[in-house]
Design an enzyme around this catalytic site. Sequence first.
Site, PDB file in Angstrom:
ATOM      1  N   GLY A 169       0.789  -1.236   0.000  1.00 31.86           N
ATOM      2  CA  GLY A 169       0.000   0.000   0.000  1.00 31.86           C
ATOM      3  C   GLY A 169       0.815   1.277   0.000  1.00 31.86           C
ATOM      4  O   GLY A 169       0.350   2.307   0.493  1.00 31.86           O
ATOM      5  N   MET A 229      -4.255  -7.195  -6.771  1.00 33.18           N
ATOM      6  CA  MET A 229      -3.793  -8.304  -7.602  1.00 33.18           C
ATOM      7  C   MET A 229      -4.926  -9.230  -8.038  1.00 33.18           C
ATOM      8  O   MET A 229      -4.820 -10.450  -7.939  1.00 33.18           O
ATOM      9  CB  MET A 229      -2.743  -9.116  -6.813  1.00 33.18           C
ATOM     10  CG  MET A 229      -1.586  -8.295  -6.305  1.00 33.18           C
ATOM     11  SD  MET A 229      -0.589  -7.635  -7.641  1.00 33.18           S
ATOM     12  CE  MET A 229       0.364  -9.078  -8.007  1.00 33.18           C
ATOM     13  N   ASN A 251      -5.880   2.814 -12.519  1.00 34.94           N
ATOM     14  CA  ASN A 251      -4.887   1.874 -11.994  1.00 34.94           C
ATOM     15  C   ASN A 251      -3.489   2.452 -12.203  1.00 34.94           C
ATOM     16  O   ASN A 251      -3.286   3.311 -13.059  1.00 34.94           O
ATOM     17  CB  ASN A 251      -4.996   0.544 -12.756  1.00 34.94           C
ATOM     18  CG  ASN A 251      -4.005  -0.502 -12.266  1.00 34.94           C
ATOM     19  OD1 ASN A 251      -3.792  -0.652 -11.057  1.00 34.94           O
ATOM     20  ND2 ASN A 251      -3.381  -1.223 -13.185  1.00 34.94           N
ATOM     21  N   HIS A 299       0.463   1.139 -13.018  1.00 30.49           N
ATOM     22  CA  HIS A 299       1.218  -0.021 -13.499  1.00 30.49           C
ATOM     23  C   HIS A 299       2.706   0.337 -13.556  1.00 30.49           C
ATOM     24  O   HIS A 299       3.060   1.423 -14.015  1.00 30.49           O
ATOM     25  CB  HIS A 299       0.707  -0.412 -14.889  1.00 30.49           C
ATOM     26  CG  HIS A 299       1.335  -1.666 -15.405  1.00 30.49           C
ATOM     27  ND1 HIS A 299       0.944  -2.918 -14.993  1.00 30.49           N
ATOM     28  CD2 HIS A 299       2.356  -1.861 -16.289  1.00 30.49           C
ATOM     29  CE1 HIS A 299       1.688  -3.829 -15.604  1.00 30.49           C
ATOM     30  NE2 HIS A 299       2.552  -3.218 -16.393  1.00 30.49           N
ATOM     31  N   ASP A 306      -4.774  -3.854 -18.291  1.00 36.78           N
ATOM     32  CA  ASP A 306      -3.736  -2.858 -18.618  1.00 36.78           C
ATOM     33  C   ASP A 306      -3.888  -2.208 -19.995  1.00 36.78           C
ATOM     34  O   ASP A 306      -2.896  -1.793 -20.589  1.00 36.78           O
ATOM     35  CB  ASP A 306      -2.330  -3.504 -18.548  1.00 36.78           C
ATOM     36  CG  ASP A 306      -2.008  -4.016 -17.154  1.00 36.78           C
ATOM     37  OD1 ASP A 306      -2.523  -3.439 -16.182  1.00 36.78           O
ATOM     38  OD2 ASP A 306      -1.255  -4.994 -17.051  1.00 36.78           O
ATOM     39  N   GLU A 310       6.058   6.196  -9.216  1.00 43.09           N
ATOM     40  CA  GLU A 310       4.636   5.883  -9.026  1.00 43.09           C
ATOM     41  C   GLU A 310       4.032   6.795  -7.963  1.00 43.09           C
ATOM     42  O   GLU A 310       2.936   7.324  -8.121  1.00 43.09           O
ATOM     43  CB  GLU A 310       4.462   4.423  -8.593  1.00 43.09           C
ATOM     44  CG  GLU A 310       4.817   3.416  -9.660  1.00 43.09           C
ATOM     45  CD  GLU A 310       4.543   1.991  -9.210  1.00 43.09           C
ATOM     46  OE1 GLU A 310       3.509   1.745  -8.571  1.00 43.09           O
ATOM     47  OE2 GLU A 310       5.367   1.107  -9.503  1.00 43.09           O
TER      48      GLU A 310
HETATM   49  C1  GRF Z   1       3.051  -1.112  -7.642  1.00 48.19           C
HETATM   50  O1  GRF Z   1       4.262  -1.382  -8.288  1.00 48.19           O
HETATM   51  C2  GRF Z   1       1.966  -0.893  -8.651  1.00 48.19           C
HETATM   52  O2  GRF Z   1       2.404  -0.301  -9.839  1.00 48.19           O
HETATM   53  C3  GRF Z   1       1.490  -2.290  -8.930  1.00 48.19           C
HETATM   54  O3  GRF Z   1       1.572  -2.943  -7.700  1.00 48.19           O
HETATM   55  C4  GRF Z   1       2.562  -2.326  -6.871  1.00 48.19           C
HETATM   56  C5  GRF Z   1       1.878  -1.946  -5.581  1.00 48.19           C
HETATM   57  O4  GRF Z   1       2.739  -1.454  -4.610  1.00 48.19           O
HETATM   58  N1  GRF Z   1       0.194  -2.278  -9.539  1.00 48.19           N
HETATM   59  P1  GRF Z   1       2.166  -0.829  -3.269  1.00 48.19           P
HETATM   60  O5  GRF Z   1       1.266  -1.880  -2.618  1.00 48.19           O
HETATM   61  O6  GRF Z   1       1.400   0.395  -3.639  1.00 48.19           O
HETATM   62  O7  GRF Z   1       3.369  -0.535  -2.433  1.00 48.19           O
END
Ligand code: GRF
Length: 200
Positions: free
Chosen positions: A12, A92, A109, A111, A152, A181
């Site tokens: 998270g 997931m 989302n 990615h 995606d 991200e």
């Molecule tokens: C991230 O790399 C995101 O791009 C992918 O899953 C990972 C989640 O990481 N979809 P976190 O749980 O936000 O640390």
Amino acid sequence: MINIGVLISGGGSNLQAVIDACEYGVLKGLARVVVVVSNKTDAFGLERAKMHDIPSKFIDPRGFADNASYCAKITEEMKKRNVELVCLAGFMRMVDPGLITAFRGKVINIHPALLPNYGGKGMYGHFVHEAVIKAGEKESGATVHWVNEVYDSGPVILQKKVPVMTDDTPAALAKRVLEVEHLIYPEAIRMLVDRGEIRR
Ligand code: GRF
């Protein structure tokens, strides 16, 4: 205020970036996270939500006949909290079309690659970064995109690149991408809010 619902499965850290942006960053006064749902009981993101007094819930997929009914339950939780934007943040699981229909134009989302490259089924976590390194790419990055019925493949909202080093390991690349991200997820939401693209 835009009400955000976040779906997670793990650490998270992207959830944290969105929460922080709502509390004191680019989303301050514009958006708030009103509910967090996880399909994993031990997702640390649930603890993060609790630390910010955000309602959070583990919903066990095993209690449902199929993915459609599972996602219907998630939809119900989101509707109950008047969610206007659903953010997938390391969730997931395939999101069922029913949820996408219920929140048409309101599901996004993040990615860890430059979509449309290195996306699709099986392209998650370290598999993405391994593939990028194996292909000899000079750059990778992160993508925030709209979610549709195909993995995606929804339109890109925002992307940011990072270099791939010659001696990179998947873990090192993952770390570099994750930092980006955390910047672009809140930034992308801000863009959508500014453009009036999140409809009530
Ligand atoms: C991230 O790399 C995101 O791009 C992918 O899953 C990972 C989640 O990481 N979809 P976190 O749980 O936000 O640390």
